[in-house]
Design a protein around this motif. Structure first.
Motif, PDB file in Angstrom:
ATOM      1  N   SER A 281      -1.410   4.825   5.602  1.00  0.00           N
ATOM      2  CA  SER A 281      -1.096   5.927   6.527  1.00  0.00           C
ATOM      3  C   SER A 281      -1.790   7.207   6.087  1.00  0.00           C
ATOM      4  O   SER A 281      -2.324   7.955   6.909  1.00  0.00           O
ATOM      5  N   SER A 282      -1.766   7.446   4.806  1.00  0.00           N
ATOM      6  CA  SER A 282      -2.352   8.675   4.289  1.00  0.00           C
ATOM      7  C   SER A 282      -3.856   8.724   4.544  1.00  0.00           C
ATOM      8  O   SER A 282      -4.416   9.780   4.877  1.00  0.00           O
TER       9      SER A 282
ATOM     10  N   GLY B 224       3.984   5.349  11.056  1.00  0.00           N
ATOM     11  CA  GLY B 224       4.094   4.105  10.312  1.00  0.00           C
ATOM     12  C   GLY B 224       5.434   3.957   9.636  1.00  0.00           C
ATOM     13  O   GLY B 224       6.220   4.895   9.578  1.00  0.00           O
ATOM     14  N   VAL B 225       5.653   2.754   9.141  1.00  0.00           N
ATOM     15  CA  VAL B 225       6.853   2.493   8.353  1.00  0.00           C
ATOM     16  C   VAL B 225       6.406   1.971   6.993  1.00  0.00           C
ATOM     17  O   VAL B 225       5.598   1.048   6.918  1.00  0.00           O
ATOM     18  N   VAL B 226       6.894   2.620   5.926  1.00  0.00           N
ATOM     19  CA  VAL B 226       6.687   2.074   4.594  1.00  0.00           C
ATOM     20  C   VAL B 226       7.913   1.221   4.300  1.00  0.00           C
ATOM     21  O   VAL B 226       9.006   1.743   4.082  1.00  0.00           O
TER      22      VAL B 226
ATOM     23  N   THR C 242       0.828  -1.208   0.000  1.00  0.00           N
ATOM     24  CA  THR C 242       0.000   0.000   0.000  1.00  0.00           C
ATOM     25  C   THR C 242       0.866   1.264   0.000  1.00  0.00           C
ATOM     26  O   THR C 242       0.351   2.359  -0.235  1.00  0.00           O
ATOM     27  N   GLY C 243       2.141   1.114   0.276  1.00  0.00           N
ATOM     28  CA  GLY C 243       3.140   2.151  -0.026  1.00  0.00           C
ATOM     29  C   GLY C 243       2.943   3.512   0.616  1.00  0.00           C
ATOM     30  O   GLY C 243       3.415   4.512   0.070  1.00  0.00           O
ATOM     31  N   GLY C 244       2.228   3.608   1.723  1.00  0.00           N
ATOM     32  CA  GLY C 244       1.983   4.906   2.354  1.00  0.00           C
ATOM     33  C   GLY C 244       0.527   5.316   2.240  1.00  0.00           C
ATOM     34  O   GLY C 244       0.067   6.219   2.944  1.00  0.00           O
ATOM     35  N   GLY C 245      -0.220   4.643   1.356  1.00  0.00           N
ATOM     36  CA  GLY C 245      -1.621   5.005   1.149  1.00  0.00           C
ATOM     37  C   GLY C 245      -2.478   4.751   2.386  1.00  0.00           C
ATOM     38  O   GLY C 245      -3.415   5.509   2.676  1.00  0.00           O
TER      39      GLY C 245
END
Lengths: 423, 423
Positions: free
Chosen positions: A289-290, A305-307, A284-287
């Protein structure tokens, strides 16, 4: 008066048809009408062209009795709305001295002289009434002809919206006093498809009041319940009856109502419990968290979070054992579990979530095809991992994986026992 | 063929008329048509009502020769678009065995059996052709009748848009070949406002061929150059002339063309150099990582990121000194610098980027108002920090901050010296 309001919105402006601006007034007019128990049956938009605007009036008058028009009331040669309606109705344009004085006063209050071309904004259609515009130079216009009520409003939203609320809607309430109140409520489902819901509730989908209708959603499903009744309380009671039945059938899938979203309901539950959350994301690459941080105030429960895109990050930052990655691979139940538990530990959070999968378009194999995603939820009581096989584009797979893990998080917080398999 | 394309967009769905969702497809269809040299003359929207949809087709067919319809192709009884067009044209609906197989395969790939009611999605209007939908269960449909070309597309944007681009527009280009070839090229600007560009190029904005027109962008600015000429090479030559002038004036702001995006150009440069990237985000909350990983193949250069929402994460995971946070605060030049350098070190990356700021709506103070954001780019040659004061909603501030730091990263990779102040 037994006739009911059949509303229509017409937007005038070539920039809308070129896609240069969004026609946001269509939605505004619909919402304001619905909030007042009136219904808009048609939206349309047409460019700054005399023939086509006249024709749009002809179409609107043939099917609607209230026509709200936005745009085309400016001072330039391109602004043709009033001229077109006058032509369609076969009436003359006459100067309104009162409107002219108001426009001149508007310029005077800004230390400017009214340019000559603005005179045309004070023209009224014979038999009509000007509607004052406190926030700009373009007055609105109301005229009734052939049983159709026309309301012409200027295009700038900060001028249009107050005129709609303060002038148009009060007139409509007087014109159509016996209108039923229309109330809607939207239920948000996750983890179940539209057709699986529909199959169980044919009797609800077929009934007339309240109506129950599915709405398109991405990675989730929405059902809108709409009731009409003499007053709001009676409409809400009708909705409640249907909602109770839906909750009895689909409780574990219905995570929210109306403006709620998966990250907002998860956030609300975390706040109530005074607990914190951290996430570890791969596909999900940050999505994810976003989505979580898109909720105002999320810093109260979201630590961060950690990507972990590269395996080295999974290993060195999140503490996923090298042996797990070597034996099962990055896209595996074991890695998802270790990621969720790792980020929970690293951040000292009450809850950890993780996603790992293959979002595509490349990188799939026969054993691990594009769309295979593992999501995990780790808490004090243990860790649950779910295997998903998602379809769609890279963007869809990423979005759906984020929603699935949020839905599982919501279930954990709301006290639903995890079930094996798809739900 | 001398007839030209007269396009119309019709949206079907009661949720649009109730104002529950915006009819964003109208703008999308208009923009995509315009980009291909076609024009949409009418937008309209109608609810899920058989009689009114049929009537909407009658109106559309009377004035347009290309009608793009979105929505109403789902499996439920409310989905009536195909049925209404069949009724309007006086044709039968027949089962398309190929479409049925595709829908069944879609369900099978998700380990599910196709519900009975989804069969209706495979119905085709006699004489029409199904349009494959790789991202969902609702196929589209194309049919020509009475000189009007109808394209029916599903409502979910992630399904509709690829079908519009990959199926509808190529067909239209074959149906309505332009005598002159129309070629467009879009230049992407970041770090400069539309009015600052416009002021310098009034002569370009006023000319007729090529036309130069600003397009709406979020956190960036787009200029579309459109040339017509007897063949493509000649059109491209005309565009190149204008592009050369624009690049002479605005080189450091023009980061890409056409489908390029800030994360895609940054990725391309990193790939070429064989370098890696890691990011530390506070106010952008994962959105920056999500933009970077939205580019297929980004795992070649993107190691990962840390969303450091809580100060403890900034300190313990990224190594921002407690004294820095205590003295200057989380939203400061010093913290942004320490975050970028910290994530670069933690992940062993060639480059580190960081964002920290106040996205709002709450949390602002007179000294540090909503919209104040620091972004940093750290590399082997040192660290640059930029102070931004951004306008807009929470969502806009987050997006603009992400774009600003990517633009600075692009400048660093493309060899532009950092300049003090705004650019």
């Amino acid at each position: 008066m037994s006739e009911s309001c059949r509303g229509e919105h017409l937007a005038v402006g070539t920039e809308i048809l070129l896609g240069q601006i969004a026609n946001s007034h269509a939605r505004t007019v619909s919402l304001e009408f619905a909030n007042n128990g009136f219904f808009i049956y048609h939206h349309s938009a047409v460019g700054d062209n005399m023939g086509r605007i006249v024709e749009a009036f002809r179409v609107a008058a043939s099917r609607s009795n209230v026509v709200v028009v936005t745009g085309g009331l400016g001072p330039t040669a391109d602004d043709l709305t009033k001229e077109a309606l006058a032509q369609f109705l076969g009436r003359r344009l006459v100067m309104s001295e009162e409107a002219l004085r108001q426009i001149e006063a508007y310029f005077r209050s800004r230390q400017r002289k009214m340019p000559e071309q603005n005179r045309k904004q004070a023209l009224c259609i014979e038999g009509g009434e000007m509607i004052a515009n406190p926030n700009g130079t373009a007055p609105g216009l109301y005229i009734e002809a052939g049983g159709v009520h026309y309301f012409l409003l200027p295009g700038p939203p900060l001028e249009m919206v107050p005129m709609l609320r303060n002038e148009v809607l009060p007139r409509l309430r007087r014109l159509f006093p016996h209108e039923q109140v229309l109330v809607s409520r939207v239920l948000h489902f996750c983890g179940i498809g539209e057709s699986d819901v529909d199959e169980q509730i044919p009797h609800l989908l077929a009934q007339a009041n309240p109506t129950v209708a599915p709405l398109a959603g991405e990675g989730e499903m929405l059902l809108r319940i709409t009731a009409s009744a003499p007053d709001e309380a009676a409409a809400r009671a009708r909705i409640a009856e249907v909602e109770t039945e839906l909750r009895q059938r689909f409780s574990r899938y219905i995570y929210g109502v109306d403006d709620e979203s998966l990250p907002s309901v998860v956030g609300k539950l975390l706040r109530t419990r005074g607990e914190t959350l951290a996430v570890a994301e791969s596909c999900t690459g940050g999505g994810l968290s976003s989505m979580i941080t898109g909720v105002p105030g999320s810093s109260a429960y979201y630590l961060g979070g950690v990507v972990a895109y590269h395996n080295r990050v999974k290993e060195q930052v999140l503490g996923v054992p090298a042996a797990t990655l070597a034996e099962f691979g990055a896209v595996s139940e074991q890695t998802a579990r270790a990621m969720a538990e790792g980020v929970r530990r690293l951040f000292g959070a009450d809850w950890g979530m993780a996603t790992t999968g293959i979002a595509g378009p490349d990188g799939g194999t026969p054993e691990k095809p594009v769309g295979l995603v593992y999501v995990a939820v780790a808490g004090a009581g243990g860790t649950q991992v779910y295997r998903l096989q998602l379809r769609g584009s890279r963007e869809q797979i990423r979005l759906r994986a984020s929603k699935q893990v949020l839905w599982r998080m919501w279930q954990a917080l709301a006290g639903y026992e995890p079930r094996a398999g798809a739900n």
